[in-house]
Design a protein around this motif. Sequence first.
Motif, PDB file in Angstrom:
ATOM      1  N   GLY A   9      18.533  14.625  86.377  1.00 47.79           N
ATOM      2  CA  GLY A   9      19.522  13.540  86.294  1.00 47.79           C
ATOM      3  C   GLY A   9      20.367  13.074  85.989  1.00 47.79           C
ATOM      4  O   GLY A   9      20.115  12.971  84.361  1.00 47.79           O
ATOM      5  N   ARG A  10      21.319  12.468  85.964  1.00 45.81           N
ATOM      6  CA  ARG A  10      22.479  10.972  85.282  1.00 45.81           C
ATOM      7  C   ARG A  10      22.532   9.756  85.939  1.00 45.81           C
ATOM      8  O   ARG A  10      22.845   9.382  86.587  1.00 45.81           O
ATOM      9  N   VAL A  11      21.966   8.916  85.400  1.00 39.16           N
ATOM     10  CA  VAL A  11      22.332   7.378  85.161  1.00 39.16           C
ATOM     11  C   VAL A  11      23.631   6.406  85.126  1.00 39.16           C
ATOM     12  O   VAL A  11      24.351   7.296  84.215  1.00 39.16           O
ATOM     13  N   VAL A  23      20.728   7.306  90.078  1.00 38.82           N
ATOM     14  CA  VAL A  23      20.979   8.194  88.954  1.00 38.82           C
ATOM     15  C   VAL A  23      21.735   9.616  90.293  1.00 38.82           C
ATOM     16  O   VAL A  23      21.194   9.591  91.278  1.00 38.82           O
ATOM     17  N   GLU A  77      20.731  11.161  80.714  1.00 36.63           N
ATOM     18  CA  GLU A  77      20.551  12.415  80.892  1.00 36.63           C
ATOM     19  C   GLU A  77      18.700  12.122  81.611  1.00 36.63           C
ATOM     20  O   GLU A  77      18.087  11.818  80.172  1.00 36.63           O
TER      21      GLU A  77
END
Length: 164
Positions: A9-11, A23, A77
Amino acid sequence: MKLEMIPAGRVTGVHGIRGELRVLPLERDAAFLAGLKRLWLDGQPLAPACRIHKGMVLMKLPGVEDRTAAEALRGKELLLRREDADLPPGGCFDAELLGMEVYNGETGECVGELVRVEDYPASKVYTVRGVKDFLVPAVPEAFILGVDLENNRMDIRVWEGLTE
């Protein structure tokens, strides 16, 4: 190739004033990401508390108590260890497919390299870069004949005009 650490996931932002992170799931869906017990951020293991909101995961991390601390994590990430994921036998993550050599399953001829995985409503679609770029639906048996992570190889069904 099998990866030990997978981008999960990416913030993308902050939710509220209590340090919750928004996220975007990079592998599978929001429910998969929210169900993970342990994630890694900057090489450190974390035990997040998660909930799903509008297709995104709202995540609370230990030590991130306010909006300012959460803002500092924007763009980072989150990773997962492959062994922590409950994959079915022969299952793999999209990140492990990138860079894989793609072969015509009938002739054994190399037709290109898998460069992108896109998620469409009907199925995932692989972009293969060869003589020209072409798309292959990620439908087992109909189009994908086999995936061998150890040898970095995917065999596909090639139809007339696909690779030219």
